[in-house]
Design a protein around this motif. Structure first.
Motif, PDB file in Angstrom:
ATOM      1  N   TYR A  10       0.808  -1.219   0.000  1.00  0.00           N
ATOM      2  CA  TYR A  10       0.000   0.000   0.000  1.00  0.00           C
ATOM      3  C   TYR A  10       0.845   1.274   0.000  1.00  0.00           C
ATOM      4  CZ  TYR A  10      -4.317  -2.617   0.830  1.00  0.00           C
ATOM      5  OH  TYR A  10      -5.392  -3.462   0.697  1.00  0.00           O
ATOM      6  N   SER A  18       0.962   7.561  -2.889  1.00  0.00           N
ATOM      7  CA  SER A  18       0.357   6.242  -3.080  1.00  0.00           C
ATOM      8  C   SER A  18      -1.163   6.270  -3.109  1.00  0.00           C
ATOM      9  CB  SER A  18       0.852   5.277  -1.995  1.00  0.00           C
ATOM     10  OG  SER A  18       0.489   5.731  -0.707  1.00  0.00           O
ATOM     11  N   THR A  19      -1.793   7.382  -2.732  1.00  0.00           N
ATOM     12  CA  THR A  19      -3.241   7.472  -2.916  1.00  0.00           C
ATOM     13  C   THR A  19      -3.587   7.634  -4.392  1.00  0.00           C
ATOM     14  OG1 THR A  19      -3.117   9.858  -2.501  1.00  0.00           O
ATOM     15  CG2 THR A  19      -3.699   8.448  -0.634  1.00  0.00           C
ATOM     16  N   ARG A  21      -1.320   6.481  -7.069  1.00  0.00           N
ATOM     17  CA  ARG A  21      -0.750   5.388  -7.854  1.00  0.00           C
ATOM     18  C   ARG A  21       0.026   4.465  -6.922  1.00  0.00           C
ATOM     19  NH1 ARG A  21       3.184   9.646 -10.988  1.00  0.00           N
ATOM     20  NH2 ARG A  21       3.688  10.859  -9.136  1.00  0.00           N
ATOM     21  N   PRO A  22       0.310   3.241  -7.356  1.00  0.00           N
ATOM     22  CA  PRO A  22       1.122   2.358  -6.507  1.00  0.00           C
ATOM     23  C   PRO A  22       2.539   2.913  -6.393  1.00  0.00           C
ATOM     24  CG  PRO A  22       0.803   1.388  -8.677  1.00  0.00           C
ATOM     25  CD  PRO A  22      -0.086   2.598  -8.624  1.00  0.00           C
ATOM     26  N   TYR A  55      -1.950  -3.785  -4.528  1.00  0.00           N
ATOM     27  CA  TYR A  55      -2.611  -2.477  -4.488  1.00  0.00           C
ATOM     28  C   TYR A  55      -2.419  -1.722  -5.807  1.00  0.00           C
ATOM     29  CZ  TYR A  55      -3.406   2.391  -3.042  1.00  0.00           C
ATOM     30  OH  TYR A  55      -3.839   3.689  -2.969  1.00  0.00           O
ATOM     31  N   LYS A  56      -3.531  -1.337  -6.420  1.00  0.00           N
ATOM     32  CA  LYS A  56      -3.533  -0.617  -7.704  1.00  0.00           C
ATOM     33  C   LYS A  56      -2.674  -1.316  -8.768  1.00  0.00           C
ATOM     34  CE  LYS A  56      -4.540   3.999  -5.785  1.00  0.00           C
ATOM     35  NZ  LYS A  56      -5.919   4.105  -6.323  1.00  0.00           N
ATOM     36  N   GLU A  58      -3.573  -2.802 -11.342  1.00  0.00           N
ATOM     37  CA  GLU A  58      -4.018  -2.566 -12.713  1.00  0.00           C
ATOM     38  C   GLU A  58      -3.258  -1.414 -13.364  1.00  0.00           C
ATOM     39  OE1 GLU A  58      -6.421   0.034 -10.014  1.00  0.00           O
ATOM     40  OE2 GLU A  58      -5.795  -2.065 -10.007  1.00  0.00           O
ATOM     41  N   MET A  59      -2.761  -0.468 -12.557  1.00  0.00           N
ATOM     42  CA  MET A  59      -1.997   0.644 -13.112  1.00  0.00           C
ATOM     43  C   MET A  59      -0.624   0.177 -13.601  1.00  0.00           C
ATOM     44  SD  MET A  59      -2.980   3.768 -10.510  1.00  0.00           S
ATOM     45  CE  MET A  59      -2.224   5.008 -11.579  1.00  0.00           C
ATOM     46  N   GLU A  62      -1.209  -1.560 -16.888  1.00  0.00           N
ATOM     47  CA  GLU A  62      -1.404  -0.575 -17.959  1.00  0.00           C
ATOM     48  C   GLU A  62      -0.074   0.050 -18.376  1.00  0.00           C
ATOM     49  OE1 GLU A  62      -4.251   2.148 -16.409  1.00  0.00           O
ATOM     50  OE2 GLU A  62      -5.908   0.681 -16.460  1.00  0.00           O
ATOM     51  N   GLU A 101      -0.787 -11.410 -10.150  1.00  0.00           N
ATOM     52  CA  GLU A 101      -1.668 -10.893  -9.103  1.00  0.00           C
ATOM     53  C   GLU A 101      -1.425 -11.684  -7.817  1.00  0.00           C
ATOM     54  OE1 GLU A 101      -3.775  -9.006  -6.736  1.00  0.00           O
ATOM     55  OE2 GLU A 101      -3.778  -8.256  -8.804  1.00  0.00           O
ATOM     56  N   LYS A 104      -4.171  -7.867  -2.630  1.00  0.00           N
ATOM     57  CA  LYS A 104      -3.951  -6.532  -2.059  1.00  0.00           C
ATOM     58  C   LYS A 104      -3.400  -6.589  -0.639  1.00  0.00           C
ATOM     59  CE  LYS A 104      -7.289  -3.895  -4.771  1.00  0.00           C
ATOM     60  NZ  LYS A 104      -8.494  -3.029  -4.720  1.00  0.00           N
TER      61      LYS A 104
END
Length: 257
Positions: A10, A18-19, A21-22, A55-56, A58-59, A62, A101, A104
C-alpha cells in the motif's frame, strides 16, 4: 534466473503519492522507480521479471501494456485501430515480464509463495519495488553461490535524514548527509534458493520476520556487503532526493549506458 519484484504494498508511509498510484510507479526523472530497478538488473544481464501485484496493480499492468506506445513513435492505422511501434525515444529494453496478481493484503513472504510456480530455476533474485543502488548484482549472485546457503541479503549503510554540521567557532564549515548507523541493514537485492518456499506460511507470511529470522538462526542467510550508494523511497522527501540526483546528471544508481 528470474527477478521477483515486490510491487503490491500500500505504500502508506508515502501516502501523498500512493493514494494516486502504486508506490513502484512514483516517478524519478520521468520514469517509475520500478523502471529504474529493472534497468539495474537488466544491466547485469537479468531480464526476466516476475512483478508481484496487489494495491492498484491494474496501473502497473497498464504501464507495461502501453510501454511502447508511450515511449516512442508509433504508426496508427485508423481502419484497424492498430498501433505499430516505429522508433523508441528511450533506450530499448528486451525484458520479459510476468505480471502476477498476488493480492492486495498479502504480505511480502506470501507474495513470494504465490509465484513459486513461475520461478523455474533453483535460485532466483528478489527486490523491493522502492529501493535503488549501484549494486553489482552479478557479485551478489556470486557471493550467494560461494557460501551455498539458502538466502543472501545485500547489506547497506543507510543515510540519516538529518544532515551533519561541521562547525568552527560560529561558522558551519561543511554540511553533508551522514550514515545513520555504522552497522548494516537489509537493503533488499536478495538471492534465494527455492528452499525458501519451505519457510513461507501463507499470505500472512512476512519475509522480514519469521522466514529471515529462522534462516539466520539456522545459519542459512548470507550477506553481500554493499558499501556504495543505496537509497530507499519511503517519504516524499526521499522522492525529491532521488529526483535531485537524477536531474543533477550523475545519479549513482544509473550504471547502465
Amino acid at each position: 534466473m528470474k527477478v521477483v519484484i515486490l510491487a503490491g504494498g500500500y505504500g502508506t508511509r508515502i501516502s501523498e503519492e500512493s493514494t494516486i498510484r502504486p508506490k513502484p510507479l512514483v516517478e524519478i526523472g520521468g520514469q517509475p522507480i520500478l523502471w529504474h530497478i529493472m534497468k539495474i538488473y537488466s544491466h547485469h544481464g537479468f531480464k526476466n521479471f516476475i512483478i508481484c501485484l496487489g494495491y492498484k496493480g491494474e496501473m502497473i499492468r497498464e504501464y507495461f501494456f502501453h510501454y511502447r506506445l508511450n515511449t516512442g513513435d508509433v504508426l496508427m492505422d485508423a481502419s484497424t485501430e492498430r498501433f505499430t511501434p516505429l522508433r523508441s525515444h528511450e533506450d530499448d529494453v528486451d525484458w520479459k515480464v510476468i505480471l502476477a496478481e498476488t493480492g492486495k493484503d498479502t504480505m511480502t513472504g506470501g507474495r513470494l509463495a504465490r509465484i513459486k510456480d513461475y520461478v523455474g530455476s533453483d535460485d532466483f533474485l528478489v527486490s523491493y519495488g522502492d529501493g535503488l543502488g549501484d549494486v553489482d548484482i552479478g557479485a551478489v549472485v556470486a557471493a550467494h553461490r560461494a557460501h551455498g546457503r539458502i538466502g543472501t541479503v545485500t547489506g547497506v549503510h543507510p543515510t540519516s535524514r538529518f544532515g551533519e554540521l561541521r562547525v568552527e567557532a560560529n561558522l558551519v564549515t561543511s554540511f553533508h548527509e551522514k550514515q545513520a548507523t555504522d552497522g548494516w541493514i537489509n537493503g533488499g537485492f536478495f538471492v534465494f534458493n527455492r528452499k525458501i518456499f519451505d519457510y513461507l506460511d501463507g499470505d500472512a507470511s512476512v519475509l522480514e520476520q519469521a522466514p529471515l529470522r529462522k534462516l539466520a538462526a539456522e545459519r542459512q542467510l548470507g550477506i553481500y556487503h554493499h558499501p556504495g550508494f543505496w537509497q530507499c523511497m519511503d517519504t516524499v522527501r526521499e522522492v525529491e532526493v532521488l529526483n535531485d540526483l537524477w536531474n543533477g546528471g550523475r545519479p549513482p544508481w544509473r550504471i547502465w549506458s
